[in-house]
Design a protein around this motif. Structure first.
Motif, PDB file in Angstrom:
ATOM      1  N   ARG A  88       0.951  -1.247   0.158  1.00 44.62           N
ATOM      2  CA  ARG A  88       0.211   0.067  -0.059  1.00 44.62           C
ATOM      3  C   ARG A  88       0.931   1.176   0.022  1.00 44.62           C
ATOM      4  O   ARG A  88       0.627   2.074  -0.729  1.00 44.62           O
ATOM      5  CB  ARG A  88      -0.752   0.011   1.042  1.00 44.62           C
ATOM      6  N   ASN A  89       1.844   1.029   0.855  1.00 41.53           N
ATOM      7  CA  ASN A  89       2.822   2.169   0.900  1.00 41.53           C
ATOM      8  C   ASN A  89       3.643   2.731  -0.331  1.00 41.53           C
ATOM      9  O   ASN A  89       3.755   3.868  -0.731  1.00 41.53           O
ATOM     10  CB  ASN A  89       3.943   2.295   1.987  1.00 41.53           C
ATOM     11  N   GLU A  90       4.001   1.493  -1.029  1.00 41.08           N
ATOM     12  CA  GLU A  90       4.726   1.674  -2.199  1.00 41.08           C
ATOM     13  C   GLU A  90       3.919   2.106  -3.767  1.00 41.08           C
ATOM     14  O   GLU A  90       4.117   2.685  -4.401  1.00 41.08           O
ATOM     15  CB  GLU A  90       5.661   0.575  -2.547  1.00 41.08           C
ATOM     16  N   LYS A  91       2.735   1.417  -3.699  1.00 42.00           N
ATOM     17  CA  LYS A  91       1.905   1.271  -4.990  1.00 42.00           C
ATOM     18  C   LYS A  91       0.759   2.283  -5.052  1.00 42.00           C
ATOM     19  O   LYS A  91       0.275   2.414  -6.058  1.00 42.00           O
ATOM     20  CB  LYS A  91       1.353  -0.150  -5.025  1.00 42.00           C
ATOM     21  N   ILE A  92       0.079   2.773  -3.688  1.00 41.79           N
ATOM     22  CA  ILE A  92      -1.009   3.615  -3.706  1.00 41.79           C
ATOM     23  C   ILE A  92      -0.809   4.885  -3.117  1.00 41.79           C
ATOM     24  O   ILE A  92      -0.278   4.912  -1.794  1.00 41.79           O
ATOM     25  CB  ILE A  92      -1.992   2.703  -3.136  1.00 41.79           C
ATOM     26  N   GLY A  93      -1.183   5.993  -3.588  1.00 47.17           N
ATOM     27  CA  GLY A  93      -1.016   7.260  -3.173  1.00 47.17           C
ATOM     28  C   GLY A  93      -2.536   7.437  -2.744  1.00 47.17           C
ATOM     29  O   GLY A  93      -3.636   7.262  -3.383  1.00 47.17           O
ATOM     30  N   PHE A  94      -2.781   8.460  -1.676  1.00 48.87           N
ATOM     31  CA  PHE A  94      -4.135   8.732  -1.208  1.00 48.87           C
ATOM     32  C   PHE A  94      -4.241  10.163  -1.016  1.00 48.87           C
ATOM     33  O   PHE A  94      -3.395  10.790  -0.462  1.00 48.87           O
ATOM     34  CB  PHE A  94      -4.307   8.128   0.218  1.00 48.87           C
ATOM     35  N   VAL A  95      -5.360  10.775  -1.464  1.00 50.25           N
ATOM     36  CA  VAL A  95      -5.564  12.196  -1.299  1.00 50.25           C
ATOM     37  C   VAL A  95      -7.149  12.188  -0.940  1.00 50.25           C
ATOM     38  O   VAL A  95      -7.958  11.667  -1.663  1.00 50.25           O
ATOM     39  CB  VAL A  95      -5.570  13.141  -2.626  1.00 50.25           C
ATOM     40  N   PHE A  96      -7.365  12.609   0.240  1.00 52.02           N
ATOM     41  CA  PHE A  96      -8.823  12.823   1.085  1.00 52.02           C
ATOM     42  C   PHE A  96      -9.503  13.886   1.012  1.00 52.02           C
ATOM     43  O   PHE A  96      -8.725  15.073   0.625  1.00 52.02           O
ATOM     44  CB  PHE A  96      -8.664  11.969   2.385  1.00 52.02           C
ATOM     45  N   GLN A  97     -10.645  14.031   1.369  1.00 56.09           N
ATOM     46  CA  GLN A  97     -11.349  15.289   1.149  1.00 56.09           C
ATOM     47  C   GLN A  97     -10.851  16.288   2.159  1.00 56.09           C
ATOM     48  O   GLN A  97     -10.514  17.488   1.957  1.00 56.09           O
ATOM     49  CB  GLN A  97     -13.021  14.990   1.605  1.00 56.09           C
ATOM     50  N   PHE A  98     -10.587  15.676   3.343  1.00 54.26           N
ATOM     51  CA  PHE A  98     -10.054  16.345   4.443  1.00 54.26           C
ATOM     52  C   PHE A  98      -8.371  16.091   4.460  1.00 54.26           C
ATOM     53  O   PHE A  98      -7.986  14.705   4.447  1.00 54.26           O
ATOM     54  CB  PHE A  98     -10.383  16.101   5.661  1.00 54.26           C
ATOM     55  N   HIS A  99      -7.304  17.194   4.229  1.00 51.57           N
ATOM     56  CA  HIS A  99      -6.007  16.759   3.914  1.00 51.57           C
ATOM     57  C   HIS A  99      -5.187  15.610   4.772  1.00 51.57           C
ATOM     58  O   HIS A  99      -4.582  14.819   4.073  1.00 51.57           O
ATOM     59  CB  HIS A  99      -5.113  18.019   3.899  1.00 51.57           C
TER      60      HIS A  99
END
Ligand code: ADP
Ligand code: MG
Length: 230
Positions: A88-99
């Motif tokens: 998850r750490n290497e392959k997926i980036g996350f941007v949420f509604q609240f930073h």
């Protein structure tokens, strides 16, 4: 570019229900789609349609009841807990509604965090974080803490943080949901720019038609299924 049209993600027959006391809510009733490297895809649907649920499953944060997700033919849910966290750490980036930035850390430190979890090369992480903050237009804000940044700037930091490990895909859940129109438009422009210039793949969950309009491809979630894929 080689393999430009390769499927990097396959979502197969995803089912998910929640129990609420005696009631069972069937949120996802068999969702299928694929994503190619370099796409900008939006997942559209009204509030409660299951967009966040789907994104959380794709992000390996939640287990589906049925079905599978495959990243380049790897099913991350087959991995043990430790390997899954690394994946998850290497392959997926996350941007949420609240930073979800860490309030005590500067912009630079926040962007570094995902990089130093599995890698103790601080200097390299710092350089890369600085470069990314330059890239998102915040080169002169690197030592600001989240409280000292505007909402739009905080989301730019979140985008830089999502990019630091060169993920396969960045998942953005209502990334403009907390921004005014102008800042929302600017964030979307940034996302498109990063997509075009660097080939970053984005999946954006949104209930906002304006957001989905700028995406080359939109899938619509209704009654737990994809009803339209343009
Ligand atoms: P969206 O992001 O499209 O607004 P969500 O995926 O957040 O929709 O939610 C879909 C449905 O699932 C909603 O009815 C919501 O109340 C329900 N839901 C989401 N998460 C949970 C949970 N952890 N427990 C129970 N119900 C949930
Ligand atoms: Mg949601």
């Amino acid at each position: 570019m080689k393999n430009n049209k390769e499927n990097i993600l396959k979502v197969n027959n995803i089912h998910k229900s929640y129990k609420n006391g005696e009631t069972v809510i069937e949120v996802l009733k068999g969702v299928d789609f694929s994503v190619k490297r370099g796409e900008v895809l939006s997942i559209m649907g009204p509030s409660g349609a299951g967009k966040s649920t789907l994104l959380n499953i794709i992000g390996t944060l939640e287990l589906p009841d049925n079905g599978e997700i495959l990243y380049n033919n790897i099913n991350p849910f087959d991995l043990d807990e430790k390997r899954l966290a690394k994946f998850r750490n290497e392959k997926i980036g996350f941007v949420f509604q609240f930073h979800h930035l860490l309030p005590e850390f500067t912009a630079l430190e926040n962007v570094m965090v995902p990089s130093i979890i599995y890698n103790d090369d601080f200097e390299k992480a710092r350089e890369k974080a600085h470069r990314l903050l330059d890239r998102v237009g915040l080169g002169d804000r690197i030592n600001h803490k989240p409280a000292q940044l505007s909402g739009g700037e905080r989301q730019r930091v979140a985008v830089a943080r999502a990019m630091i490990n060169n993920p396969e895909v960045i998942l953005a859940d209502e990334p403009t949901g907390n921004l005014d129109i102008e800042n929302g438009e600017n964030l979307l422009k940034l996302i498109l720019d990063l997509n075009t210039s660097l080939g970053v793949t984005f999946i954006i969950a949104t209930h906002n038609l304006e957001v989905s309009k700028i995406c080359a491809r939109t899938i619509y979630l209704r009654d737990g299924k994809i009803v339209h894929d343009k």
